[in-house]
Scaffold this motif. Structure first.
Motif, mmCIF file in Angstrom:
data_model
loop_
_atom_site.group_PDB
_atom_site.id
_atom_site.type_symbol
_atom_site.label_atom_id
_atom_site.label_comp_id
_atom_site.label_asym_id
_atom_site.label_seq_id
_atom_site.Cartn_x
_atom_site.Cartn_y
_atom_site.Cartn_z
ATOM 1 N N GLU A 90 25.365 -12.023 55.260
ATOM 2 C CA GLU A 90 26.437 -11.150 54.794
ATOM 3 C C GLU A 90 26.986 -11.699 53.494
ATOM 4 O O GLU A 90 27.078 -12.911 53.312
ATOM 5 C CB GLU A 90 27.540 -11.083 55.844
ATOM 6 C CG GLU A 90 27.131 -10.210 57.010
ATOM 7 C CD GLU A 90 28.218 -10.085 58.050
ATOM 8 O OE1 GLU A 90 29.393 -10.332 57.733
ATOM 9 O OE2 GLU A 90 27.867 -9.733 59.187
ATOM 10 N N LEU A 91 27.337 -10.793 52.604
ATOM 11 C CA LEU A 91 27.939 -11.187 51.334
ATOM 12 C C LEU A 91 29.399 -10.753 51.337
ATOM 13 O O LEU A 91 29.807 -9.929 52.144
ATOM 14 C CB LEU A 91 27.201 -10.517 50.172
ATOM 15 C CG LEU A 91 25.700 -10.808 50.073
ATOM 16 C CD1 LEU A 91 25.088 -10.023 48.913
ATOM 17 C CD2 LEU A 91 25.430 -12.295 49.905
ATOM 18 N N VAL A 92 30.177 -11.326 50.418
ATOM 19 C CA VAL A 92 31.571 -10.900 50.265
ATOM 20 C C VAL A 92 31.562 -9.576 49.510
ATOM 21 O O VAL A 92 31.048 -9.481 48.390
ATOM 22 C CB VAL A 92 32.390 -11.963 49.514
ATOM 23 C CG1 VAL A 92 33.817 -11.495 49.295
ATOM 24 C CG2 VAL A 92 32.371 -13.274 50.298
ATOM 25 N N SER A 93 32.136 -8.530 50.132
ATOM 26 C CA SER A 93 31.903 -7.159 49.664
ATOM 27 C C SER A 93 32.529 -6.843 48.306
ATOM 28 O O SER A 93 32.020 -5.992 47.589
ATOM 29 C CB SER A 93 32.402 -6.163 50.708
ATOM 30 O OG SER A 93 33.788 -6.340 50.884
ATOM 31 N N GLN A 135 25.953 -6.091 40.385
ATOM 32 C CA GLN A 135 26.197 -5.063 41.411
ATOM 33 C C GLN A 135 26.970 -5.621 42.609
ATOM 34 O O GLN A 135 26.905 -6.802 42.930
ATOM 35 C CB GLN A 135 24.849 -4.504 41.901
ATOM 36 C CG GLN A 135 24.265 -3.498 40.935
ATOM 37 C CD GLN A 135 22.918 -2.961 41.380
ATOM 38 O OE1 GLN A 135 22.011 -2.863 40.568
ATOM 39 N NE2 GLN A 135 22.784 -2.612 42.656
ATOM 40 N N LEU A 136 27.683 -4.710 43.286
ATOM 41 C CA LEU A 136 28.389 -5.072 44.512
ATOM 42 C C LEU A 136 27.441 -4.940 45.706
ATOM 43 O O LEU A 136 26.498 -4.138 45.672
ATOM 44 C CB LEU A 136 29.603 -4.162 44.711
ATOM 45 C CG LEU A 136 30.748 -4.359 43.710
ATOM 46 C CD1 LEU A 136 31.833 -3.306 43.921
ATOM 47 C CD2 LEU A 136 31.347 -5.767 43.822
ATOM 48 N N PRO A 137 27.665 -5.716 46.769
ATOM 49 C CA PRO A 137 26.777 -5.680 47.937
ATOM 50 C C PRO A 137 26.537 -4.278 48.501
ATOM 51 O O PRO A 137 25.443 -3.985 48.992
ATOM 52 C CB PRO A 137 27.502 -6.571 48.948
ATOM 53 C CG PRO A 137 28.240 -7.559 48.102
ATOM 54 C CD PRO A 137 28.684 -6.774 46.892
ATOM 55 N N SER A 138 27.546 -3.388 48.421
ATOM 56 C CA SER A 138 27.387 -2.051 49.027
ATOM 57 C C SER A 138 26.256 -1.260 48.365
ATOM 58 O O SER A 138 25.730 -0.321 48.953
ATOM 59 C CB SER A 138 28.691 -1.274 48.935
ATOM 60 O OG SER A 138 29.098 -1.196 47.584
ATOM 61 N N MET A 147 18.061 -11.989 49.340
ATOM 62 C CA MET A 147 17.698 -12.821 48.189
ATOM 63 C C MET A 147 18.955 -13.461 47.578
ATOM 64 O O MET A 147 18.947 -14.621 47.173
ATOM 65 C CB MET A 147 16.977 -11.987 47.126
ATOM 66 C CG MET A 147 15.652 -11.409 47.585
ATOM 67 S SD MET A 147 14.406 -12.649 47.932
ATOM 68 C CE MET A 147 13.600 -12.755 46.327
ATOM 69 N N THR A 148 20.048 -12.700 47.537
ATOM 70 C CA THR A 148 21.318 -13.231 47.021
ATOM 71 C C THR A 148 21.820 -14.366 47.916
ATOM 72 O O THR A 148 22.268 -15.411 47.426
ATOM 73 C CB THR A 148 22.378 -12.105 46.948
ATOM 74 O OG1 THR A 148 21.855 -11.031 46.165
ATOM 75 C CG2 THR A 148 23.684 -12.599 46.342
ATOM 76 N N ALA A 149 21.705 -14.175 49.226
ATOM 77 C CA ALA A 149 22.162 -15.200 50.178
ATOM 78 C C ALA A 149 21.331 -16.479 50.051
ATOM 79 O O ALA A 149 21.848 -17.588 50.225
ATOM 80 C CB ALA A 149 22.094 -14.657 51.599
ATOM 81 N N ILE A 150 20.058 -16.329 49.730
ATOM 82 C CA ILE A 150 19.192 -17.501 49.554
ATOM 83 C C ILE A 150 19.639 -18.286 48.320
ATOM 84 O O ILE A 150 19.767 -19.514 48.351
ATOM 85 C CB ILE A 150 17.711 -17.068 49.476
ATOM 86 C CG1 ILE A 150 17.258 -16.562 50.852
ATOM 87 C CG2 ILE A 150 16.822 -18.217 48.990
ATOM 88 C CD1 ILE A 150 15.925 -15.845 50.869
#
Ligand SMILES: Nc1ncnc2c1ncn2[C@@H]1O[C@H](COP(=O)(O)OP(=O)(O)O)[C@@H](O)[C@H]1O
Ligand SMILES: [Mg+2]
Length: 221
Positions: A90-93, A135-138, A147-150
């Motif tokens: 999960e990313l910070v939205s 870009q935002l996670p949504s 890929m962002t979390a990695i």
């Protein structure tokens, strides 16, 4: 840092999800645990991250016994030393891709700002995230979130990376980028423990254990 797992078990009623596992990971090792769904991989990794308590056995990071520290100490230890990648991250939205990658930098502040910028650029370029960096996670696909979390897990150059099915949500092309990135970080000294059902991803590991029904059944490599 040395990670030592000693006779670790976790039982759910009569299910022995993890059943007496022991192994060591030394500095700069790359260990993969491969096994089919339900073999106990996530249960094992969750205990090593301190998020799940064990039924019996011990986990040591160097001389630090995981079960003997408080929740606050554990949180600080994890933020400073451990990079975590889960199957579904999960990313910070309200933060962009780039801001999400840099978030652990704010929490720990291990390097100077310029160094963080350079590390971030390297991760963005290695994982081909240029086009989505603002870009935002949504607006992202599951694979782009992963890929962002990695990248986020690697920005602080942790002592050890713990990864649970990091390629679970990725197409083969992105899986290949992740395989190369992990291998590259390991060759520069990062200790990695990877659990996966994906033999391709585990290919570069120096040691591969096969896990079935809570136990290691064989050393594949
Ligand atoms: N919270 C839970 N409650 C009961 N059983 C669980 C729980 N978590 C996992 N299990 C069981 O433990 C076994 C191992 O699960 P898991 O560690 O998720 O395997 P894997 O990650 O290899 O797919 C499975 O049989 C699963 O059903
Ligand atoms: Mg799992």
């Amino acid at each position: 840092m040395i990670l030592r797992i000693n006779n670790l078990s976790r039982h759910y009623g009569s299910t022995k999800a993890v059943n007496g596992i022991s192994f060591d990971i030394n500095q700069s090792d790359y260990v993969a645990i491969v096994g089919p769904s339900g073999s106990g991989k996530t249960t094992l990794l969750s205990m090593i991250t301190g998020m799940l308590s064990s039924s019996s056995g011990e986990i040591y990071f160097d001389t630090l016994k995981l079960s003997s520290i408080t929740k606050g100490e554990l949180a600080r230890f994890r933020a400073k030393n451990i990079g975590l990648i889960f199957q579904f991250s999960e990313l910070v939205s309200h933060l962009s891709v780039e801001e999400n990658i840099l978030l652990p930098a704010l929490l720990v502040g291990k390097f100077e700002e310029q160094e963080y910028r350079e590390k971030c650029e390297f991760l963005i370029s290695s994982l081909h995230l240029h086009t989505i960096r603002n870009q935002l996670p949504s607006s992202l696909s599951g694979g782009q979130i992963q890929m962002t979390a990695i990248a986020r897990a690697l920005i602080n150059e942790p002592e050890i990376l713990l990864a649970d099915e990091p390629s679970g949500d990725l197409d083969p092309e992105n899986s290949e980028l992740v395989r190369k990135l992990l291998s590259d970080f390991n060759s520069r000294g990062l200790t990695i423990l990877l659990v996966t059902h994906d033999m391709n991803l585990a290919f570069d590991a120096k040691t591969i254990y096969e896990m079935r029904e809570g136990s290691f059944t064989r050393v594949v490599k």
